[in-house]
Motif scaffolding. Structure first.
Motif, PDB file in Angstrom:
ATOM      1  N   GLU A  45      35.181  53.122  46.318  1.00 18.35           N
ATOM      2  CA  GLU A  45      35.454  51.929  47.117  1.00 18.35           C
ATOM      3  C   GLU A  45      34.380  50.862  46.912  1.00 18.35           C
ATOM      4  OE1 GLU A  45      35.565  50.794  51.811  1.00 18.35           O
ATOM      5  OE2 GLU A  45      36.473  52.686  51.187  1.00 18.35           O
ATOM      6  N   GLU A  46      33.124  51.261  46.890  1.00 16.78           N
ATOM      7  CA  GLU A  46      32.042  50.293  46.716  1.00 16.78           C
ATOM      8  C   GLU A  46      32.084  49.656  45.332  1.00 16.78           C
ATOM      9  OE1 GLU A  46      30.078  49.077  49.036  1.00 16.78           O
ATOM     10  OE2 GLU A  46      31.292  50.324  50.380  1.00 16.78           O
ATOM     11  N   GLN A  47      32.463  50.431  44.319  1.00 15.25           N
ATOM     12  CA  GLN A  47      32.589  49.868  42.984  1.00 15.25           C
ATOM     13  C   GLN A  47      33.727  48.853  42.908  1.00 15.25           C
ATOM     14  OE1 GLN A  47      32.996  53.611  40.919  1.00 15.25           O
ATOM     15  NE2 GLN A  47      30.883  53.539  40.152  1.00 15.25           N
ATOM     16  N   LEU A  48      34.830  49.146  43.603  1.00 18.84           N
ATOM     17  CA  LEU A  48      35.941  48.198  43.653  1.00 18.84           C
ATOM     18  C   LEU A  48      35.506  46.875  44.289  1.00 18.84           C
ATOM     19  CD1 LEU A  48      38.796  50.610  44.776  1.00 18.84           C
ATOM     20  CD2 LEU A  48      38.679  49.388  42.588  1.00 18.84           C
ATOM     21  N   LYS A  49      34.776  46.973  45.395  1.00 20.51           N
ATOM     22  CA  LYS A  49      34.306  45.760  46.062  1.00 20.51           C
ATOM     23  C   LYS A  49      33.352  44.976  45.161  1.00 20.51           C
ATOM     24  CE  LYS A  49      34.453  47.999  50.598  1.00 20.51           C
ATOM     25  NZ  LYS A  49      33.617  48.482  51.711  1.00 20.51           N
ATOM     26  N   LYS A  50      32.492  45.699  44.470  1.00 27.12           N
ATOM     27  CA  LYS A  50      31.534  45.044  43.585  1.00 27.12           C
ATOM     28  C   LYS A  50      32.261  44.310  42.459  1.00 27.12           C
ATOM     29  CE  LYS A  50      27.310  45.965  40.950  1.00 27.12           C
ATOM     30  NZ  LYS A  50      26.349  47.015  40.495  1.00 27.12           N
ATOM     31  N   TRP A  51      33.321  44.930  41.924  1.00 27.90           N
ATOM     32  CA  TRP A  51      34.094  44.298  40.849  1.00 27.90           C
ATOM     33  C   TRP A  51      34.775  43.024  41.345  1.00 27.90           C
ATOM     34  CZ3 TRP A  51      38.415  47.236  37.659  1.00 27.90           C
ATOM     35  CH2 TRP A  51      38.601  46.572  36.435  1.00 27.90           C
ATOM     36  N   VAL A  52      35.387  43.107  42.529  1.00 32.46           N
ATOM     37  CA  VAL A  52      36.039  41.923  43.103  1.00 32.46           C
ATOM     38  C   VAL A  52      35.016  40.839  43.416  1.00 32.46           C
ATOM     39  CG1 VAL A  52      37.308  41.063  45.122  1.00 32.46           C
ATOM     40  CG2 VAL A  52      38.019  43.192  44.009  1.00 32.46           C
ATOM     41  N   MET A  53      33.873  41.230  43.943  1.00 28.30           N
ATOM     42  CA  MET A  53      32.852  40.240  44.273  1.00 28.30           C
ATOM     43  C   MET A  53      32.317  39.546  43.031  1.00 28.30           C
ATOM     44  SD  MET A  53      32.413  39.558  47.381  1.00 28.30           S
ATOM     45  CE  MET A  53      31.015  38.510  46.998  1.00 28.30           C
ATOM     46  N   SER A  54      32.324  40.220  41.882  1.00 25.42           N
ATOM     47  CA  SER A  54      31.867  39.560  40.662  1.00 25.42           C
ATOM     48  C   SER A  54      32.782  38.392  40.314  1.00 25.42           C
ATOM     49  CB  SER A  54      31.823  40.570  39.513  1.00 25.42           C
ATOM     50  OG  SER A  54      33.118  40.958  39.096  1.00 25.42           O
ATOM     51  N   ILE A  55      34.073  38.487  40.685  1.00 26.68           N
ATOM     52  CA  ILE A  55      35.017  37.382  40.474  1.00 26.68           C
ATOM     53  C   ILE A  55      34.844  36.316  41.549  1.00 26.68           C
ATOM     54  CG2 ILE A  55      37.430  36.763  40.185  1.00 26.68           C
ATOM     55  CD1 ILE A  55      36.328  38.697  38.058  1.00 26.68           C
ATOM     56  N   LEU A  56      34.718  36.752  42.800  1.00 26.69           N
ATOM     57  CA  LEU A  56      34.569  35.798  43.899  1.00 26.69           C
ATOM     58  C   LEU A  56      33.283  34.981  43.775  1.00 26.69           C
ATOM     59  CD1 LEU A  56      35.744  38.002  46.918  1.00 26.69           C
ATOM     60  CD2 LEU A  56      37.056  36.263  45.682  1.00 26.69           C
ATOM     61  N   ASP A  57      32.264  35.558  43.165  1.00 26.60           N
ATOM     62  CA  ASP A  57      31.004  34.834  42.986  1.00 26.60           C
ATOM     63  C   ASP A  57      31.135  33.674  42.001  1.00 26.60           C
ATOM     64  OD1 ASP A  57      29.583  36.273  44.815  1.00 26.60           O
ATOM     65  OD2 ASP A  57      28.705  37.667  43.364  1.00 26.60           O
ATOM     66  N   LEU A  58      32.237  33.616  41.266  1.00 26.07           N
ATOM     67  CA  LEU A  58      32.489  32.469  40.400  1.00 26.07           C
ATOM     68  C   LEU A  58      32.956  31.256  41.197  1.00 26.07           C
ATOM     69  CD1 LEU A  58      34.435  34.248  37.496  1.00 26.07           C
ATOM     70  CD2 LEU A  58      32.012  33.583  37.519  1.00 26.07           C
ATOM     71  N   LEU A  59      33.357  31.489  42.450  1.00 22.35           N
ATOM     72  CA  LEU A  59      33.866  30.437  43.327  1.00 22.35           C
ATOM     73  C   LEU A  59      32.790  30.001  44.313  1.00 22.35           C
ATOM     74  CD1 LEU A  59      37.236  32.174  44.244  1.00 22.35           C
ATOM     75  CD2 LEU A  59      36.922  30.392  42.524  1.00 22.35           C
ATOM     76  N   PRO A  60      32.928  28.786  44.862  1.00 30.77           N
ATOM     77  CA  PRO A  60      32.054  28.408  45.979  1.00 30.77           C
ATOM     78  C   PRO A  60      32.266  29.380  47.137  1.00 30.77           C
ATOM     79  CG  PRO A  60      33.180  26.498  45.103  1.00 30.77           C
ATOM     80  CD  PRO A  60      33.822  27.698  44.458  1.00 30.77           C
ATOM     81  N   PRO A  61      31.224  29.768  47.837  1.00 32.31           N
ATOM     82  CA  PRO A  61      31.366  30.781  48.892  1.00 32.31           C
ATOM     83  C   PRO A  61      32.019  30.207  50.137  1.00 32.31           C
ATOM     84  CG  PRO A  61      29.148  29.942  48.916  1.00 32.31           C
ATOM     85  CD  PRO A  61      29.840  29.265  47.754  1.00 32.31           C
ATOM     86  N   PRO A  62      32.548  31.078  50.997  1.00 25.40           N
ATOM     87  CA  PRO A  62      33.093  30.638  52.283  1.00 25.40           C
ATOM     88  C   PRO A  62      31.955  30.272  53.225  1.00 25.40           C
ATOM     89  CG  PRO A  62      33.077  33.017  52.189  1.00 25.40           C
ATOM     90  CD  PRO A  62      32.613  32.541  50.834  1.00 25.40           C
ATOM     91  N   PRO A  63      32.252  29.644  54.355  1.00 26.20           N
ATOM     92  CA  PRO A  63      31.182  29.254  55.287  1.00 26.20           C
ATOM     93  C   PRO A  63      30.481  30.440  55.930  1.00 26.20           C
ATOM     94  CG  PRO A  63      33.356  28.843  56.224  1.00 26.20           C
ATOM     95  CD  PRO A  63      33.574  29.197  54.803  1.00 26.20           C
ATOM     96  N   THR A  64      31.132  31.598  55.989  1.00 26.79           N
ATOM     97  CA  THR A  64      30.483  32.774  56.599  1.00 26.79           C
ATOM     98  C   THR A  64      30.383  33.899  55.578  1.00 26.79           C
ATOM     99  OG1 THR A  64      32.641  33.428  57.488  1.00 26.79           O
ATOM    100  CG2 THR A  64      31.164  32.202  58.947  1.00 26.79           C
ATOM    101  N   ARG A  65      31.345  34.804  55.545  1.00 25.24           N
ATOM    102  CA  ARG A  65      31.290  35.910  54.592  1.00 25.24           C
ATOM    103  C   ARG A  65      32.704  36.394  54.292  1.00 25.24           C
ATOM    104  NH1 ARG A  65      30.066  37.992  59.593  1.00 25.24           N
ATOM    105  NH2 ARG A  65      31.318  39.763  60.303  1.00 25.24           N
TER     106      ARG A  65
END
Length: 330
Positions: A116-136
């Motif tokens: 599960e943590e590896q899946l989140k890390k993989w998705v976050m590597s894509i989301l980090d290409l975008l501007p972040p949300p105001p919170t999390r």
């Protein structure tokens, strides 16, 4: 207006959805005042229907655009500062059982057998290409039809996008991040764990398309404001509209009742003029996509060129017959 006509008008007004009956009564009415009242009622019903449609589509479009802009322009620095180790708060319905695959190096990881943590890390590597949300971000991991899905939300807002690992071990996305909504519309984001090359190229092309679409709409709006046009029937079942009326193949009031004078008042409003003493002019709204001008039921194709704006004809079906329309500048 006699007592019988007044009662008839009042009965129709209580049944405002019966547009066909109103049109019949307009054609049959002999009293000008009755026809005027009935016409106003019909126009009010049609205007209210169109305004509801416009508001509904405007709301859907604004919601989708707002989500995309939120992800594009807020920046990624805040999330990185708050979560330097990519530690993400997440709801999860998936078992956190340890994977049997060694995680000492990325090269030894199997994309079809991730924790599960590896899946989140993989998705976050894509989301980090975008501007972040105001919170999390909040990531919800679950399984469905033998595939693992990761739903992305911001705090308590769900459905900002969904990722999944397909049977080939590739990471795909659907929703706001791709600009396409639909359960079966999946876009490849990564074919190797933590590799963001494909996603990076996709996002660059997506941003170019968004910029081009907005540019086209802005140019069209600048050209149209203050201009006057006329919408008229051009063909009736493929035959010249005037000839079709002469041959008694088309209604004799086809052009008279179908013609509309259009004046673009501002960014969203037009003034519509109708022929006849009992068809009062009125104001309505219009909207633009990258290639379509929408006025009431008219979806008018357009292109922007060096000469300005060009329109193509379009069709509508009325009582089983096809009417081809055109718009001309006055």
């Amino acid at each position: 207006m006699n007592k019988e006509d007044k009662n008839q008008t009042r009965s129709l007004k209580n049944d405002r959805s019966n547009k066909d009956l109103l049109r019949t009564e307009i054609n049959n009415a002999t009293d000008p005042n009755v026809r005027l009242e009935l016409t106003k009622m019909l126009l009010e019903i049609e205007n209210e229907e169109k305004k509801r449609k416009v508001r509904r589509w405007f709301f859907v479009g604004a919601l989708l655009l707002g989500i995309i802009l939120l992800l594009l322009y807020l920046g990624s620095q805040e999330t990185k500062e708050k979560h330097p180790n990519s530690s993400i708060e997440a709801k999860t319905s998936m078992s956190t059982e340890e994977s049997t695959v060694s995680t000492t190096t990325d090269s030894s990881i199997s994309e079809t057998n991730l924790t599960e943590e590896q899946l989140k890390k993989w998705v976050m590597s894509i989301l980090d290409l975008l501007p972040p949300p105001p919170t999390r971000y909040i990531l919800d991991v679950y399984t469905e039809n033998d595939l693992v899905y990761i739903r992305v939300g911001v705090d308590q807002l769900d459905n900002l996008g969904i990722f999944r690992v397909n049977h080939r071990g590739e990471l795909e996305a659907s929703g706001a991040i791709t600009g396409v909504i639909g359960k079966e519309n999946w876009t490849l984001m990564s074919d190797k764990y933590l590799d963001t090359t494909i996603a990076s190229e996709f996002l660059k092309e997506r941003d170019k398309k968004i910029a081009n679409n907005n540019s086209n709409i802005n140019k069209a709006r600048e050209i149209l404001i203050g201009k006057k046009y006329t919408i008229v029937p051009e063909l009736y079942d493929g035959q010249d509209a005037t000839q079709a009326m002469d041959d008694n193949k088309a209604p004799q009031n086809l052009i008279h009742d179908g013609a509309q004078d259009i004046e673009f008042l501002n960014d969203t409003e037009v003034h519509i003029g109708l022929l006849g003493n009992y068809r009062p002019d009125f104001d309505d709204t219009y909207s633009l996509t990258k290639d379509t001008l929408i006025i009431r039921d008219n979806h008018i194709p357009y292109t922007i060129n060096d000469q300005g704006i060009s329109f193509s004809s379009w069709t509508s079906d009325i009582d089983g017959h096809t009417i081809t329309w055109e718009i001309r500048e006055r």
